[in-house]
Design a protein around this motif. Sequence first.
Motif, PDB file in Angstrom:
ATOM      1  N   ASP A 133      58.466 -56.742 -59.561  1.00  0.00           N
ATOM      2  CA  ASP A 133      57.187 -56.804 -58.692  1.00  0.00           C
ATOM      3  C   ASP A 133      57.778 -57.170 -57.431  1.00  0.00           C
ATOM      4  OD1 ASP A 133      55.069 -57.026 -57.548  1.00  0.00           O
ATOM      5  OD2 ASP A 133      53.987 -58.551 -58.931  1.00  0.00           O
ATOM      6  N   LYS A 134      57.759 -56.421 -56.371  1.00  0.00           N
ATOM      7  CA  LYS A 134      57.987 -56.618 -54.972  1.00  0.00           C
ATOM      8  C   LYS A 134      56.805 -56.205 -54.204  1.00  0.00           C
ATOM      9  CE  LYS A 134      62.668 -57.030 -55.401  1.00  0.00           C
ATOM     10  NZ  LYS A 134      63.285 -58.401 -54.993  1.00  0.00           N
ATOM     11  N   ARG A 135      55.753 -56.581 -54.581  1.00  0.00           N
ATOM     12  CA  ARG A 135      54.687 -56.193 -53.798  1.00  0.00           C
ATOM     13  C   ARG A 135      54.300 -57.025 -52.504  1.00  0.00           C
ATOM     14  NH1 ARG A 135      50.165 -55.328 -58.444  1.00  0.00           N
ATOM     15  NH2 ARG A 135      51.254 -57.137 -59.041  1.00  0.00           N
ATOM     16  N   ARG A 136      54.650 -58.211 -52.802  1.00  0.00           N
ATOM     17  CA  ARG A 136      54.470 -59.132 -51.784  1.00  0.00           C
ATOM     18  C   ARG A 136      55.597 -59.157 -50.513  1.00  0.00           C
ATOM     19  NH1 ARG A 136      50.533 -63.086 -51.851  1.00  0.00           N
ATOM     20  NH2 ARG A 136      49.155 -63.199 -53.674  1.00  0.00           N
ATOM     21  N   GLN A 137      56.903 -58.821 -51.099  1.00  0.00           N
ATOM     22  CA  GLN A 137      57.749 -58.583 -50.047  1.00  0.00           C
ATOM     23  C   GLN A 137      57.479 -57.515 -49.203  1.00  0.00           C
ATOM     24  OE1 GLN A 137      57.961 -59.613 -53.347  1.00  0.00           O
ATOM     25  NE2 GLN A 137      60.241 -60.391 -53.522  1.00  0.00           N
ATOM     26  N   PHE A 138      56.956 -56.149 -50.224  1.00  0.00           N
ATOM     27  CA  PHE A 138      56.904 -54.998 -49.666  1.00  0.00           C
ATOM     28  C   PHE A 138      55.838 -54.771 -48.494  1.00  0.00           C
ATOM     29  CE2 PHE A 138      59.101 -52.228 -52.901  1.00  0.00           C
ATOM     30  CZ  PHE A 138      60.287 -52.563 -52.645  1.00  0.00           C
ATOM     31  N   PHE A 139      54.730 -55.373 -48.868  1.00  0.00           N
ATOM     32  CA  PHE A 139      53.435 -55.410 -48.009  1.00  0.00           C
ATOM     33  C   PHE A 139      53.065 -57.065 -47.435  1.00  0.00           C
ATOM     34  CE2 PHE A 139      53.054 -52.585 -51.824  1.00  0.00           C
ATOM     35  CZ  PHE A 139      53.532 -51.377 -51.098  1.00  0.00           C
ATOM     36  N   GLY A 140      54.066 -57.544 -47.147  1.00  0.00           N
ATOM     37  CA  GLY A 140      53.816 -58.804 -46.532  1.00  0.00           C
ATOM     38  C   GLY A 140      52.979 -58.850 -45.428  1.00  0.00           C
ATOM     39  N   GLU A 141      53.022 -57.924 -44.461  1.00  0.00           N
ATOM     40  CA  GLU A 141      52.204 -58.057 -43.244  1.00  0.00           C
ATOM     41  C   GLU A 141      50.725 -57.928 -43.648  1.00  0.00           C
ATOM     42  OE1 GLU A 141      52.997 -55.134 -40.306  1.00  0.00           O
ATOM     43  OE2 GLU A 141      55.339 -55.289 -40.554  1.00  0.00           O
ATOM     44  N   ILE A 142      50.460 -57.193 -44.854  1.00  0.00           N
ATOM     45  CA  ILE A 142      48.897 -57.071 -45.091  1.00  0.00           C
ATOM     46  C   ILE A 142      48.736 -58.612 -45.752  1.00  0.00           C
ATOM     47  CG2 ILE A 142      47.441 -56.109 -46.709  1.00  0.00           C
ATOM     48  CD1 ILE A 142      49.134 -53.517 -46.409  1.00  0.00           C
ATOM     49  N   HIS A 143      49.498 -59.155 -46.553  1.00  0.00           N
ATOM     50  CA  HIS A 143      49.211 -60.489 -47.334  1.00  0.00           C
ATOM     51  C   HIS A 143      49.084 -61.373 -46.186  1.00  0.00           C
ATOM     52  CE1 HIS A 143      49.785 -59.554 -51.709  1.00  0.00           C
ATOM     53  NE2 HIS A 143      50.491 -58.683 -51.144  1.00  0.00           N
ATOM     54  N   ALA A 144      49.899 -61.494 -45.087  1.00  0.00           N
ATOM     55  CA  ALA A 144      49.493 -62.310 -44.033  1.00  0.00           C
ATOM     56  C   ALA A 144      48.254 -62.284 -43.383  1.00  0.00           C
ATOM     57  CB  ALA A 144      50.892 -61.999 -42.910  1.00  0.00           C
ATOM     58  N   VAL A 145      47.682 -61.243 -43.258  1.00  0.00           N
ATOM     59  CA  VAL A 145      46.270 -61.013 -42.588  1.00  0.00           C
ATOM     60  C   VAL A 145      45.357 -61.722 -43.375  1.00  0.00           C
ATOM     61  CG1 VAL A 145      44.469 -59.358 -42.197  1.00  0.00           C
ATOM     62  CG2 VAL A 145      46.745 -58.802 -41.523  1.00  0.00           C
ATOM     63  N   PHE A 146      45.554 -61.890 -44.690  1.00  0.00           N
ATOM     64  CA  PHE A 146      44.696 -62.533 -45.687  1.00  0.00           C
ATOM     65  C   PHE A 146      45.113 -63.825 -46.039  1.00  0.00           C
ATOM     66  CE2 PHE A 146      43.748 -57.989 -46.991  1.00  0.00           C
ATOM     67  CZ  PHE A 146      42.461 -58.241 -47.103  1.00  0.00           C
ATOM     68  N   GLY A 147      46.037 -64.514 -45.064  1.00  0.00           N
ATOM     69  CA  GLY A 147      46.362 -65.889 -45.175  1.00  0.00           C
ATOM     70  C   GLY A 147      47.657 -66.288 -45.789  1.00  0.00           C
ATOM     71  N   GLY A 148      48.180 -65.258 -46.634  1.00  0.00           N
ATOM     72  CA  GLY A 148      49.210 -65.441 -47.247  1.00  0.00           C
ATOM     73  C   GLY A 148      49.470 -65.752 -48.768  1.00  0.00           C
ATOM     74  N   ARG A 149      48.337 -66.323 -49.091  1.00  0.00           N
ATOM     75  CA  ARG A 149      48.159 -66.659 -50.382  1.00  0.00           C
ATOM     76  C   ARG A 149      46.826 -66.214 -51.487  1.00  0.00           C
ATOM     77  NH1 ARG A 149      47.684 -73.280 -49.725  1.00  0.00           N
ATOM     78  NH2 ARG A 149      45.747 -72.621 -48.849  1.00  0.00           N
ATOM     79  N   MET A 150      46.319 -65.018 -50.734  1.00  0.00           N
ATOM     80  CA  MET A 150      45.386 -64.111 -51.628  1.00  0.00           C
ATOM     81  C   MET A 150      45.841 -63.590 -52.822  1.00  0.00           C
ATOM     82  SD  MET A 150      42.130 -63.638 -51.543  1.00  0.00           S
ATOM     83  CE  MET A 150      41.626 -63.935 -49.682  1.00  0.00           C
ATOM     84  N   GLU A 151      45.304 -63.979 -53.806  1.00  0.00           N
ATOM     85  CA  GLU A 151      45.631 -63.341 -55.272  1.00  0.00           C
ATOM     86  C   GLU A 151      44.635 -62.582 -55.779  1.00  0.00           C
ATOM     87  OE1 GLU A 151      46.052 -67.112 -57.786  1.00  0.00           O
ATOM     88  OE2 GLU A 151      47.663 -67.743 -56.827  1.00  0.00           O
ATOM     89  N   LYS A 152      43.269 -62.879 -55.603  1.00  0.00           N
ATOM     90  CA  LYS A 152      42.517 -61.752 -56.293  1.00  0.00           C
ATOM     91  C   LYS A 152      41.017 -61.826 -55.468  1.00  0.00           C
ATOM     92  CE  LYS A 152      42.625 -64.191 -60.090  1.00  0.00           C
ATOM     93  NZ  LYS A 152      42.424 -64.340 -61.270  1.00  0.00           N
ATOM     94  N   LEU A 153      40.324 -60.703 -55.309  1.00  0.00           N
ATOM     95  CA  LEU A 153      38.789 -60.554 -54.760  1.00  0.00           C
ATOM     96  C   LEU A 153      38.169 -60.048 -55.911  1.00  0.00           C
ATOM     97  CD1 LEU A 153      40.306 -58.172 -51.647  1.00  0.00           C
ATOM     98  CD2 LEU A 153      39.610 -60.741 -51.633  1.00  0.00           C
ATOM     99  N   ILE A 154      36.992 -60.903 -56.175  1.00  0.00           N
ATOM    100  CA  ILE A 154      36.249 -60.524 -57.096  1.00  0.00           C
ATOM    101  C   ILE A 154      34.756 -60.030 -56.624  1.00  0.00           C
ATOM    102  CG2 ILE A 154      34.712 -61.789 -58.993  1.00  0.00           C
ATOM    103  CD1 ILE A 154      37.619 -62.208 -59.204  1.00  0.00           C
ATOM    104  N   CYS A 155      34.560 -58.582 -56.850  1.00  0.00           N
ATOM    105  CA  CYS A 155      33.721 -57.656 -55.908  1.00  0.00           C
ATOM    106  C   CYS A 155      32.269 -57.540 -57.071  1.00  0.00           C
ATOM    107  CB  CYS A 155      34.494 -56.554 -55.717  1.00  0.00           C
ATOM    108  SG  CYS A 155      33.424 -55.602 -54.751  1.00  0.00           S
ATOM    109  N   GLY A 156      31.287 -57.659 -56.430  1.00  0.00           N
ATOM    110  CA  GLY A 156      30.141 -57.070 -57.177  1.00  0.00           C
ATOM    111  C   GLY A 156      29.062 -56.934 -56.180  1.00  0.00           C
ATOM    112  N   GLY A 157      27.892 -56.615 -56.674  1.00  0.00           N
ATOM    113  CA  GLY A 157      26.607 -56.489 -56.005  1.00  0.00           C
ATOM    114  C   GLY A 157      26.269 -55.033 -55.682  1.00  0.00           C
TER     115      GLY A 157
END
Length: 549
Positions: free
Chosen positions: A309-333
Motif C-alpha cells: 500500500d503506497k497510496r499515502r506516499q503516491f497521493f500525499g499532496e491530496i492527503h495534506a489538503v485533508f490535514g494529513g491524517r484523514m482515514e475515512k469519510l462517512i457519507c449519507g443523506g
Amino acid sequence: MMKKDYPLYKVEHFNSIRDMLRKQVEANNNTAAYEFEEGKTVRKVTYGEFYNEVLYLGTNLTENGYQHKHIACIGNNSYRWILVYMTALLSNNVFIPIDKDLPKEDIINVVRHSEADIIFCGKKYEDTLRGSDFEKSVEIVSLDDEENGLLSLISKGKNAYENGNRAFCEMELNAPTDLKMILYTSGTTGNSKGVMLSEKNMLACVCSGLEIADVSGIALSVLPYHHSYELVGGLLMAVHEGSTVCINKSLKSVTKSLLLFKPTYMMIVPAFAELFYEKIWANIRKKGKEKGFKLLLTLSKILLKFGIDKRRQFFGEIHAVFGGRMEKLICGGAPLRPEIAYFFDDIGISLQTGYGITECSPLVTGNREHFDDPKTVGVTLQCNKVEIDAPDKDGIGEIKVKGDSVMLGYYKEPEKTAEVMEDGWFYTGDYGKFTDKKQLIITGRKKNLIVLTNGKNIFPEELEEHILAIPEVKEVIVFARKDAQGYQKSLTARIFVNPDTPLEFDELKKKVSLALSGLPKYKQIGEIIVEKEEFEKTTTKKIKRQKYI
C-alpha cells in the motif's frame, strides 16, 4: 474488499444517553471532547469539563421549572449549541432542533407547532423570535450574549450546584421509549413534519451503527446540527466512542479547519464528496498532471494486489489538503455516484456510504470498510428489519423498515403517521432491492417514479447518475413531460453545466446520448433544457425537484 461480510464489531449498549456520557467521563475525563476556534486560539473542552457545564446548565433549568418541557435551539454550529442539546437529552425534557436556514415564517411555525417552552438562539434569530406573537409564553435565551444569555444560566447553575442543588443529577428520567426529540424534516416538496424520536430510537442507531462501522478518533463536524445525521451519527456516536469533535465554523472555513484540526474522519453528505472530488481533479488538470496521476492510480492498484500500500506516499499532496491524517469519510443523506467512492478508496481514504431517513433516527443500512460496494448502500443494521414490499420481477419494491430505530410517529399528526406506518413497519417512500449478498441498492424515490404510456417504469435517479458522470455536468433533473391528455410519453433532462467547464449545446447532446447509450431505447432523453443557474435546494442541499418538472 472482502467478498463476504464479517463479524460485527463489539459495542457496549446503553439504556440512556446519561449513562453513555457518564461512562466516557469516567474513562476519558481529561480527553478533549470538543475543540473549536475561539478568537485567534483553539479552545479544548475535556469530557470532564463538558459534563460539568451540562450539570450547571441542567441545574439552572431544573431550578427554574424546566422539567417535562420542550426545549428548542436554533443557531450556527457551536459548542454552546451542543451544550444545550446534551443538557436536554440528559433531562426529562424534549429537544427540538430548528433548521437555521428556514424562512422566518417557517421558524415561527416550527416553534408554535412544537409547543416550545424555551428557545436558545443565535443572535441572528433573536429579533425574529422576540418580535413574534406566540400562543403561549416562550422564554428566549441568547446563545451569544456574554452577560445575560446562556453563560449567565451556566454561572447561576454552577453556584446552585456548588451549594448542594442536585435536582438535575437526581432527576427521574422518562422511559427510553418516551418522546425525547422532535425533528422537523425539510422535504423537497416543502411539507415539513415533526418526526418524534425516543431515546431508545437514537441509542439503537448509535450502537447498531457502530457495530458495522468503526467510527472513532478525531472528527471534523461540518454538517448542520439540526440534521439527524449529525445529531445522532455525528455527535452521539462520538460520545459513545470517546472521540474528539472539532467544530467547523462555516462552510467557507472547511479547508482551513481540515488543516487546523487534522481530523481522522468526517460525516458528510454527497455534496461535500462531489465538491472534494471536483476540486481534486480540477487542481490536477490545472497543473497538467492528469496523465501522470492516472498512471500512479494504476500502479497503486497493481501494488495493492500484492499487499503493498503506497497510496499515502503516491497521493500525499491530496492527503495534506485533508490535514494529513484523514482515514475515512462517512457519507449519507442522498445518493452518491459510485465512481466518487472508488476514487477516494484508490487514493487511500475510505469513503463509506449508507442509507438513512430521519424517521429511522436516521441510519438504516451502511457499507462496511472491508465489505464495501459503492453501488449499494450496504447491509442492514442489527436493530432493524428491512424488507422490500411487493417486489417486481427484478426484486424492486418499496423499502420498509421495522425495529428499534423507527420513529414514534409525526408530532400531532396521526393521519400522516398512518399513511407511512402499518403494523410497526415504516414505509420509506424509497424503492430498492437487495443483492445476493444482502446489500441494499436504492433505485429511486416512489414519488419520482415515471410511468410511460408504453407501461415502462423509469427511476429518473438512474439516468441522472449516468448524466452526472459527464465531467462538465454539475446538476441534472430527469422527468417526463405530460401531453394534453396527461400521459407521460418522453423524457426531458434539465441540466446545469459547470460554469468552469462550459459546453456547447450540440456537444452536450452528444455526451448525454453517449452516457445513456448502454440503456434501453425507452430510457433515452428526448429533450434537453440547459439551466442558467443552479437548481434551488432544501437546507439539506437536496434539489427541489417539484419546482422544475
